[in-house]
Design a protein around this motif. Structure first.
Motif, PDB file in Angstrom:
ATOM      1  N   TRP A  67      27.474  37.599  46.071  1.00 47.63           N
ATOM      2  CA  TRP A  67      28.017  36.411  46.746  1.00 47.63           C
ATOM      3  C   TRP A  67      29.151  36.738  47.708  1.00 47.63           C
ATOM      4  CZ3 TRP A  67      28.123  36.687  41.310  1.00 47.63           C
ATOM      5  CH2 TRP A  67      27.024  36.112  40.670  1.00 47.63           C
ATOM      6  N   GLN A  68      29.470  38.037  47.869  1.00 48.70           N
ATOM      7  CA  GLN A  68      30.578  38.415  48.746  1.00 48.70           C
ATOM      8  C   GLN A  68      30.149  39.376  49.840  1.00 48.70           C
ATOM      9  OE1 GLN A  68      33.544  40.427  46.366  1.00 48.70           O
ATOM     10  NE2 GLN A  68      32.069  41.896  45.526  1.00 48.70           N
ATOM     11  N   ASN A  69      28.936  39.896  49.742  1.00 42.79           N
ATOM     12  CA  ASN A  69      28.392  40.816  50.736  1.00 42.79           C
ATOM     13  C   ASN A  69      26.946  40.429  51.003  1.00 42.79           C
ATOM     14  OD1 ASN A  69      30.612  42.890  51.036  1.00 42.79           O
ATOM     15  ND2 ASN A  69      30.260  43.035  48.828  1.00 42.79           N
ATOM     16  N   LYS A 184      29.991  37.443  26.319  1.00 40.72           N
ATOM     17  CA  LYS A 184      29.559  38.807  26.028  1.00 40.72           C
ATOM     18  C   LYS A 184      30.370  39.855  26.785  1.00 40.72           C
ATOM     19  CE  LYS A 184      24.763  37.773  24.785  1.00 40.72           C
ATOM     20  NZ  LYS A 184      24.859  38.374  23.436  1.00 40.72           N
ATOM     21  N   ARG A 185      30.788  39.524  28.009  1.00 39.58           N
ATOM     22  CA  ARG A 185      31.536  40.473  28.842  1.00 39.58           C
ATOM     23  C   ARG A 185      32.624  39.739  29.601  1.00 39.58           C
ATOM     24  NH1 ARG A 185      27.953  43.825  32.756  1.00 39.58           N
ATOM     25  NH2 ARG A 185      30.039  44.597  33.210  1.00 39.58           N
ATOM     26  N   PRO A 186      33.699  39.354  28.926  1.00 42.37           N
ATOM     27  CA  PRO A 186      34.739  38.553  29.592  1.00 42.37           C
ATOM     28  C   PRO A 186      35.334  39.225  30.823  1.00 42.37           C
ATOM     29  CG  PRO A 186      35.498  39.395  27.467  1.00 42.37           C
ATOM     30  CD  PRO A 186      34.026  39.622  27.518  1.00 42.37           C
ATOM     31  N   ASP A 187      35.371  40.569  30.830  1.00 44.59           N
ATOM     32  CA  ASP A 187      35.929  41.267  31.983  1.00 44.59           C
ATOM     33  C   ASP A 187      35.104  41.037  33.240  1.00 44.59           C
ATOM     34  OD1 ASP A 187      33.922  42.840  30.551  1.00 44.59           O
ATOM     35  OD2 ASP A 187      34.284  44.388  32.065  1.00 44.59           O
ATOM     36  N   ALA A 188      33.801  40.771  33.070  1.00 42.21           N
ATOM     37  CA  ALA A 188      32.911  40.597  34.215  1.00 42.21           C
ATOM     38  C   ALA A 188      33.145  39.285  34.950  1.00 42.21           C
ATOM     39  CB  ALA A 188      31.455  40.677  33.762  1.00 42.21           C
ATOM     40  N   VAL A 189      33.807  38.336  34.301  1.00 43.28           N
ATOM     41  CA  VAL A 189      34.012  37.037  34.934  1.00 43.28           C
ATOM     42  C   VAL A 189      35.484  36.672  35.096  1.00 43.28           C
ATOM     43  CG1 VAL A 189      31.802  36.151  34.119  1.00 43.28           C
ATOM     44  CG2 VAL A 189      33.827  35.805  32.741  1.00 43.28           C
ATOM     45  N   ASN A 190      36.356  37.360  34.415  1.00 45.76           N
ATOM     46  CA  ASN A 190      37.773  36.992  34.437  1.00 45.76           C
ATOM     47  C   ASN A 190      38.647  37.928  35.256  1.00 45.76           C
ATOM     48  OD1 ASN A 190      37.362  34.749  32.818  1.00 45.76           O
ATOM     49  ND2 ASN A 190      37.722  35.871  30.917  1.00 45.76           N
ATOM     50  N   LYS A 191      38.131  39.097  35.619  1.00 48.37           N
ATOM     51  CA  LYS A 191      38.938  40.062  36.359  1.00 48.37           C
ATOM     52  C   LYS A 191      39.139  39.590  37.792  1.00 48.37           C
ATOM     53  CE  LYS A 191      39.177  44.939  37.667  1.00 48.37           C
ATOM     54  NZ  LYS A 191      38.484  46.252  37.602  1.00 48.37           N
ATOM     55  N   PRO A 192      40.400  39.423  38.237  1.00 44.39           N
ATOM     56  CA  PRO A 192      40.649  39.005  39.614  1.00 44.39           C
ATOM     57  C   PRO A 192      39.978  39.946  40.612  1.00 44.39           C
ATOM     58  CG  PRO A 192      42.668  38.858  38.335  1.00 44.39           C
ATOM     59  CD  PRO A 192      41.661  39.554  37.456  1.00 44.39           C
ATOM     60  N   GLY A 193      39.301  39.366  41.570  1.00 40.89           N
ATOM     61  CA  GLY A 193      38.609  40.157  42.578  1.00 40.89           C
ATOM     62  C   GLY A 193      37.176  40.485  42.239  1.00 40.89           C
ATOM     63  N   PRO A 195      33.172  39.746  41.443  1.00 40.50           N
ATOM     64  CA  PRO A 195      32.285  38.807  42.133  1.00 40.50           C
ATOM     65  C   PRO A 195      32.231  37.417  41.506  1.00 40.50           C
ATOM     66  CG  PRO A 195      31.256  40.969  42.003  1.00 40.50           C
ATOM     67  CD  PRO A 195      32.508  41.051  41.185  1.00 40.50           C
ATOM     68  N   VAL A 196      32.136  37.339  40.176  1.00 44.82           N
ATOM     69  CA  VAL A 196      32.057  36.024  39.542  1.00 44.82           C
ATOM     70  C   VAL A 196      33.379  35.279  39.661  1.00 44.82           C
ATOM     71  CG1 VAL A 196      31.589  34.785  37.403  1.00 44.82           C
ATOM     72  CG2 VAL A 196      30.244  36.806  37.982  1.00 44.82           C
ATOM     73  N   TYR A 197      34.479  36.000  39.517  1.00 42.22           N
ATOM     74  CA  TYR A 197      35.813  35.395  39.681  1.00 42.22           C
ATOM     75  C   TYR A 197      35.912  34.734  41.064  1.00 42.22           C
ATOM     76  CZ  TYR A 197      40.991  35.162  39.583  1.00 42.22           C
ATOM     77  OH  TYR A 197      42.299  34.748  39.613  1.00 42.22           O
ATOM     78  N   LYS A 198      35.459  35.457  42.095  1.00 42.10           N
ATOM     79  CA  LYS A 198      35.503  34.911  43.449  1.00 42.10           C
ATOM     80  C   LYS A 198      34.568  33.721  43.597  1.00 42.10           C
ATOM     81  CE  LYS A 198      36.744  39.156  45.952  1.00 42.10           C
ATOM     82  NZ  LYS A 198      36.284  40.117  46.996  1.00 42.10           N
ATOM     83  N   LEU A 199      33.392  33.820  42.989  1.00 41.09           N
ATOM     84  CA  LEU A 199      32.427  32.728  43.093  1.00 41.09           C
ATOM     85  C   LEU A 199      32.984  31.457  42.485  1.00 41.09           C
ATOM     86  CD1 LEU A 199      29.455  31.864  43.792  1.00 41.09           C
ATOM     87  CD2 LEU A 199      28.933  32.367  41.389  1.00 41.09           C
ATOM     88  N   LEU A 200      33.571  31.563  41.296  1.00 43.81           N
ATOM     89  CA  LEU A 200      34.082  30.383  40.594  1.00 43.81           C
ATOM     90  C   LEU A 200      35.433  29.921  41.127  1.00 43.81           C
ATOM     91  CD1 LEU A 200      33.186  31.337  36.906  1.00 43.81           C
ATOM     92  CD2 LEU A 200      31.809  30.067  38.564  1.00 43.81           C
ATOM     93  N   GLY A 201      36.134  30.812  41.810  1.00 43.44           N
ATOM     94  CA  GLY A 201      37.453  30.467  42.325  1.00 43.44           C
ATOM     95  C   GLY A 201      38.572  30.670  41.328  1.00 43.44           C
ATOM     96  N   GLY A 202      38.316  31.501  40.298  1.00 43.73           N
ATOM     97  CA  GLY A 202      39.331  31.778  39.285  1.00 43.73           C
ATOM     98  C   GLY A 202      38.674  32.232  37.993  1.00 43.73           C
ATOM     99  N   PRO A 203      39.471  32.484  36.943  1.00 47.11           N
ATOM    100  CA  PRO A 203      38.913  32.927  35.658  1.00 47.11           C
ATOM    101  C   PRO A 203      38.101  31.823  35.003  1.00 47.11           C
ATOM    102  CG  PRO A 203      41.247  32.429  35.424  1.00 47.11           C
ATOM    103  CD  PRO A 203      40.946  32.346  36.899  1.00 47.11           C
ATOM    104  N   LEU A 204      37.054  32.201  34.308  1.00 43.57           N
ATOM    105  CA  LEU A 204      36.136  31.207  33.761  1.00 43.57           C
ATOM    106  C   LEU A 204      36.797  30.203  32.819  1.00 43.57           C
ATOM    107  CD1 LEU A 204      32.461  31.629  32.870  1.00 43.57           C
ATOM    108  CD2 LEU A 204      33.947  30.418  31.284  1.00 43.57           C
ATOM    109  N   PRO A 205      37.718  30.628  31.910  1.00 40.81           N
ATOM    110  CA  PRO A 205      38.333  29.624  31.041  1.00 40.81           C
ATOM    111  C   PRO A 205      38.983  28.474  31.803  1.00 40.81           C
ATOM    112  CG  PRO A 205      38.803  31.817  30.221  1.00 40.81           C
ATOM    113  CD  PRO A 205      38.169  31.998  31.566  1.00 40.81           C
ATOM    114  N   GLU A 206      39.450  28.745  33.011  1.00 40.23           N
ATOM    115  CA  GLU A 206      40.053  27.695  33.833  1.00 40.23           C
ATOM    116  C   GLU A 206      39.022  26.988  34.705  1.00 40.23           C
ATOM    117  OE1 GLU A 206      43.237  29.338  36.105  1.00 40.23           O
ATOM    118  OE2 GLU A 206      44.235  30.235  34.354  1.00 40.23           O
ATOM    119  N   LYS A 207      37.840  27.570  34.822  1.00 40.96           N
ATOM    120  CA  LYS A 207      36.797  27.043  35.696  1.00 40.96           C
ATOM    121  C   LYS A 207      35.513  26.760  34.913  1.00 40.96           C
ATOM    122  CE  LYS A 207      39.369  27.634  39.408  1.00 40.96           C
ATOM    123  NZ  LYS A 207      39.807  26.508  40.283  1.00 40.96           N
ATOM    124  N   ARG A 208      35.658  26.374  33.666  1.00 43.16           N
ATOM    125  CA  ARG A 208      34.502  26.194  32.790  1.00 43.16           C
ATOM    126  C   ARG A 208      33.492  25.197  33.377  1.00 43.16           C
ATOM    127  NH1 ARG A 208      33.282  27.154  27.186  1.00 43.16           N
ATOM    128  NH2 ARG A 208      31.187  26.324  26.875  1.00 43.16           N
TER     129      ARG A 208
END
Length: 293
Positions: A67-69, A184-193, A195-208
């Motif tokens: 979603w970024q390239n 299953k892999r919190p680092d894959a969605v919560n790490k700033p920068g 792809p999923v973090y960028k897609l959601l606009g922040g860490p998943l717990p805040e963007k549930r």
């Protein structure tokens, strides 16, 4: 030091470059504008078959790249021109221009535009098939499952009298459930920068809520499009379990689905484009698009 994502992206781009050459189409329309969002112009490329006795059916390609390239300019399914299909390749806003739902709004806007302009360019868009890999796989799966979700429709490009529904989905290793991925892999969605973090606009717990809206798994209903999934068992970027989960949801809803597993395959393995998988794609789109009543 290159990240694994970067290495896989470079490999994928090289593979797509190989697959797209030489082109087999007679007519190519590049950079047709389907929408303008603020100061961003969005385009679609059309590839039409050399010979056709009637308006050819349409397959739409949605590119990957986290979603970024990625770019619509590399379309690995132009070979479908030789099988009697028109092919469209869609540009959508990447995450540096907007977070979700910008991407699905753009894809739906492109589908509506393609339907509105079918007669002008000479293809048949009554039944549309879609195909995507990785992030593109996610977006085509979402197109196939969210036909009744008003919040994901948007108004990009207008043509709101046209349907954005699609009639067949070929999803190649696309993420299906971001909440499951977080568990299953919190680092894959919560790490700033990431792809999923960028897609959601922040860490998943805040963007549930956004994560659920972005997940095809949360939209499966009995009127969804038939689904063919291709996924490698050793995919380290998008786990094979994502596709198993979506398959199970389809089965529970008594929908038509097939999960084609590439044993030992990583992320976007070469087997995605071999003769076996091409024949599967032809049979799938032939049944649901080309020869459908």
């Amino acid at each position: 030091m290159r990240t694994r994502f970067t290495v896989e992206l470079i490999t994928s781009c090289l593979l797509l470059t190989f697959v797209t050459s030489p082109l087999a189409q007679a007519k190519t329309y590049k950079d047709l504008q389907y929408a303008k969002v603020d100061d961003i112009t969005l385009h679609v490329d059309l590839y039409l078959p050399e010979k056709s006795d009637a308006a050819p059916p349409l397959i739409v390609w949605i590119h990957g790249g986290g979603w970024q390239n990625g770019s619509k300019d590399r379309c690995p399914f132009v070979w479908l021109n030789g099988q009697g299909y028109a092919v469209a390749s869609v540009q959508y806003r990447l995450t540096d221009k907007g977070s979700f739902p910008a991407q699905i709004h753009d894809c739906k806007g492109a589908i509506r535009w393609l339907r509105a302009n079918a007669k002008e360019y000479g293809y048949n868009a009554e039944r549309i098939g879609v195909v995507g890999i990785s992030a593109g796989g996610h977006l085509v799966a979402l197109l196939g499952t969210s036909g009744d979700v008003k919040e994901l429709e948007g108004d990009v490009g207008g043509n709101l009298d046209q349907s954005s529904r699609v009639q067949a989905v070929l999803d190649m290793c696309g993420p299906a459930d971001f909440v499951l991925r977080w568990k299953k892999r919190p680092d894959a969605v919560n790490k700033p920068g990431s792809p999923v973090y960028k897609l959601l606009g922040g860490p998943l717990p805040e963007k549930r809520e956004i994560a659920e809206a972005a997940s095809p798994a949360y939209h499966v209903t009995k009127d969804d499009a038939p689904l063919l999934i291709v996924h490698g068992t050793k995919d380290q970027l998008v786990q094979h379990a994502q596709s198993e989960h979506l398959r199970d949801l389809y089965n529970n809803a008594e929908l038509e689905d097939t999960l084609e597993t590439i044993e030992g395959g990583g992320h976007v393995p070469k087997e995605f484009f071999d003769a076996t998988r091409r024949e599967m794609a032809l049979k799938f789109f032939g049944k649901h698009i080309k020869n459908a009543e």
